[in-house]
Each structure stands twice: as C-alpha cells, then as structure tokens.
Write a protein that holds these residues in place. Structure first.
Motif, short mmCIF file in Angstrom:
data_model
loop_
_atom_site.label_atom_id
_atom_site.label_comp_id
_atom_site.label_asym_id
_atom_site.label_seq_id
_atom_site.Cartn_x
_atom_site.Cartn_y
_atom_site.Cartn_z
N HIS A 32 0.81 -1.21 0.00
CA HIS A 32 0.00 0.00 0.00
C HIS A 32 0.85 1.27 0.00
O HIS A 32 0.93 1.96 -1.02
CB HIS A 32 -0.97 -0.01 1.18
CG HIS A 32 -1.97 -1.11 1.12
ND1 HIS A 32 -3.02 -1.09 0.24
CD2 HIS A 32 -2.07 -2.27 1.81
CE1 HIS A 32 -3.75 -2.19 0.40
NE2 HIS A 32 -3.18 -2.93 1.35
N TYR A 33 1.48 1.61 1.13
CA TYR A 33 2.23 2.84 1.23
C TYR A 33 3.63 2.67 0.64
O TYR A 33 4.30 1.66 0.89
CB TYR A 33 2.34 3.31 2.68
CG TYR A 33 2.61 4.79 2.78
CD1 TYR A 33 1.55 5.70 2.81
CD2 TYR A 33 3.90 5.28 2.83
CE1 TYR A 33 1.78 7.06 2.89
CE2 TYR A 33 4.14 6.64 2.90
CZ TYR A 33 3.07 7.53 2.93
OH TYR A 33 3.30 8.88 3.00
N MET A 34 4.08 3.67 -0.13
CA MET A 34 5.40 3.63 -0.73
C MET A 34 6.13 4.94 -0.47
O MET A 34 5.50 5.97 -0.20
CB MET A 34 5.32 3.35 -2.24
CG MET A 34 4.69 2.00 -2.56
SD MET A 34 4.92 1.51 -4.29
CE MET A 34 6.72 1.32 -4.33
N ALA A 35 7.45 4.89 -0.57
CA ALA A 35 8.26 6.04 -0.21
C ALA A 35 9.56 6.04 -0.99
O ALA A 35 9.99 5.03 -1.55
CB ALA A 35 8.56 6.05 1.29
N ALA A 49 10.29 11.38 0.68
CA ALA A 49 8.93 11.54 0.19
C ALA A 49 8.17 10.24 0.35
O ALA A 49 8.75 9.16 0.29
CB ALA A 49 8.92 11.96 -1.29
N GLY A 50 6.84 10.33 0.56
CA GLY A 50 5.99 9.17 0.67
C GLY A 50 4.66 9.44 0.00
O GLY A 50 4.26 10.59 -0.19
N ILE A 51 3.94 8.35 -0.36
CA ILE A 51 2.68 8.49 -1.06
C ILE A 51 1.77 7.32 -0.74
O ILE A 51 2.22 6.17 -0.69
CB ILE A 51 2.91 8.64 -2.59
CG1 ILE A 51 1.60 8.96 -3.30
CG2 ILE A 51 3.58 7.40 -3.17
CD1 ILE A 51 1.81 9.42 -4.74
N SER A 52 0.48 7.60 -0.51
CA SER A 52 -0.50 6.56 -0.26
C SER A 52 -0.85 5.83 -1.55
O SER A 52 -0.51 6.28 -2.66
CB SER A 52 -1.77 7.15 0.36
OG SER A 52 -2.35 8.11 -0.51
N ARG A 53 -1.55 4.68 -1.42
CA ARG A 53 -1.83 3.87 -2.59
C ARG A 53 -2.70 4.60 -3.60
O ARG A 53 -2.50 4.44 -4.81
CB ARG A 53 -2.49 2.55 -2.18
CG ARG A 53 -2.73 1.62 -3.36
CD ARG A 53 -3.02 0.21 -2.92
NE ARG A 53 -3.18 -0.68 -4.07
CZ ARG A 53 -2.17 -1.25 -4.73
NH1 ARG A 53 -0.92 -1.02 -4.33
NH2 ARG A 53 -2.40 -2.04 -5.76
N ASP A 54 -3.66 5.41 -3.12
CA ASP A 54 -4.52 6.15 -4.04
C ASP A 54 -3.89 7.44 -4.54
O ASP A 54 -4.48 8.12 -5.39
CB ASP A 54 -5.89 6.43 -3.40
CG ASP A 54 -5.79 7.24 -2.12
OD1 ASP A 54 -6.81 7.31 -1.41
OD2 ASP A 54 -4.72 7.80 -1.84
N GLY A 55 -2.71 7.79 -4.03
CA GLY A 55 -2.01 8.98 -4.47
C GLY A 55 -2.50 10.28 -3.88
O GLY A 55 -1.94 11.34 -4.20
N PHE A 56 -3.51 10.24 -3.03
CA PHE A 56 -4.11 11.47 -2.51
C PHE A 56 -3.35 12.06 -1.33
O PHE A 56 -3.47 13.26 -1.07
CB PHE A 56 -5.56 11.21 -2.09
CG PHE A 56 -6.48 10.86 -3.23
CD1 PHE A 56 -7.66 10.18 -3.00
CD2 PHE A 56 -6.17 11.23 -4.53
CE1 PHE A 56 -8.51 9.86 -4.04
CE2 PHE A 56 -7.01 10.92 -5.58
CZ PHE A 56 -8.18 10.22 -5.34
N ILE A 79 6.29 4.25 -9.34
CA ILE A 79 6.28 5.50 -8.59
C ILE A 79 7.44 6.35 -9.10
O ILE A 79 8.50 5.83 -9.45
CB ILE A 79 6.38 5.29 -7.06
CG1 ILE A 79 7.69 4.59 -6.67
CG2 ILE A 79 5.19 4.51 -6.55
CD1 ILE A 79 7.95 4.61 -5.18
N ASP A 80 7.21 7.67 -9.14
CA ASP A 80 8.19 8.60 -9.67
C ASP A 80 8.54 9.65 -8.63
O ASP A 80 7.77 9.92 -7.71
CB ASP A 80 7.65 9.30 -10.92
CG ASP A 80 7.46 8.36 -12.09
OD1 ASP A 80 6.79 8.78 -13.06
OD2 ASP A 80 7.98 7.23 -12.05
N LEU A 81 9.71 10.24 -8.78
CA LEU A 81 10.14 11.35 -7.95
C LEU A 81 10.72 12.42 -8.85
O LEU A 81 11.81 12.23 -9.41
CB LEU A 81 11.17 10.91 -6.90
CG LEU A 81 11.60 11.98 -5.90
CD1 LEU A 81 10.44 12.33 -4.96
CD2 LEU A 81 12.81 11.52 -5.10
N GLN A 82 10.00 13.53 -9.01
CA GLN A 82 10.48 14.67 -9.77
C GLN A 82 11.29 15.56 -8.84
O GLN A 82 10.76 16.03 -7.82
CB GLN A 82 9.32 15.45 -10.39
CG GLN A 82 9.74 16.69 -11.15
CD GLN A 82 10.54 16.38 -12.39
OE1 GLN A 82 10.19 15.47 -13.14
NE2 GLN A 82 11.62 17.12 -12.61
#
Length: 124
Positions: A32-35, A49-56, A79-82
């Motif tokens: 689910h959670y990624m970072a 940086a981290g992001i939930s599964r739905d991206g919200f 998953i991307d990191l700009q």
C-alpha cells in the motif's frame, strides 16, 4: 516476492532537475504505502517523500519540500520522484521502498521491500 528497481539517476549541476522512476514486480496485492529514501555520503538513510496507494496523501521531508514531487501510477506499477532545483546537499543514493500498511511511516525499518538504489550526484 516483491521486487523494486529504480532508474533515472545521474550527474547534474546545481539548479538542474531529474526524474527518478521505480518499477514494481511480483505479488503486490498487499503493498500500500510507498516512499523514496536517500543515503548521502557518511549519513544515515532517511525518508524524503511518501505516497498513499490512491495517491491522494503525500509526505515530504523539510529538506526537499517545495522542490520534489512524488507520484504513482498503479496501472503501470510505478512510482516517480520529480526533483527540481537540485543542490550539492541532494547528492545521495536514492531508493524506493514499500510496506504492508496504508499509513505513513518515516523510519526505514518500517519498510520491508527495497530497490537497489540509483545514484544522484550534484556538482558544479
């Protein structure tokens, strides 16, 4: 098993931008959670940086807030990191990570799946 692979690192000058990507493969139904983490020379590995599964829901460390943007595409399992306005302090090996939770965690021992890392070097 879940496998993560990062790519997109390189050598840039201060003020330049880079976009890192991470692809996932294997059995991922419970991820689910990624970072994104990074380890600078002589330093501990820390979350950036981290992001939930739905991206919200997203998280950024103070050192990158306003300069980095994390995103994910679940259909493509990426998953991307700009990273914008890079400086020498951003020189590090960058890793993507995943864990079996929907909740943000900032400590590396909360993440059990890791990529091999991709090196970003910022120098003039």
């Amino acid at each position: 098993q879940v496998e993560l692979v990062e790519f997109g690192g390189g050598v840039v000058q201060p003020g330049d931008s880079l976009r890192l990507s991470c692809t996932l493969s294997g059995i991922m139904w419970d991820i689910h959670y990624m970072a994104w983490f990074r380890r600078a020379p002589g330093q501990e590995r820390v979350i950036v940086a981290g992001i939930s599964r739905d991206g919200f829901s997203t998280y950024y460390s103070d050192s990158v807030k306003g300069r980095f943007t994390v995103s994910r595409d679940n259909a493509r399992n990426t998953i991307d990191l700009q990273m914008n306005n890079l400086g020498p302090g951003d020189t590090a090996v960058y890793y993507c990570a995943a864990r079996r939770s929907t909740i943000l965690a900032t400590a590396e021992n909360e993440y059990h799946f890791w990529g091999q890392g991709t090196l970003v070097t910022v120098s003039s």
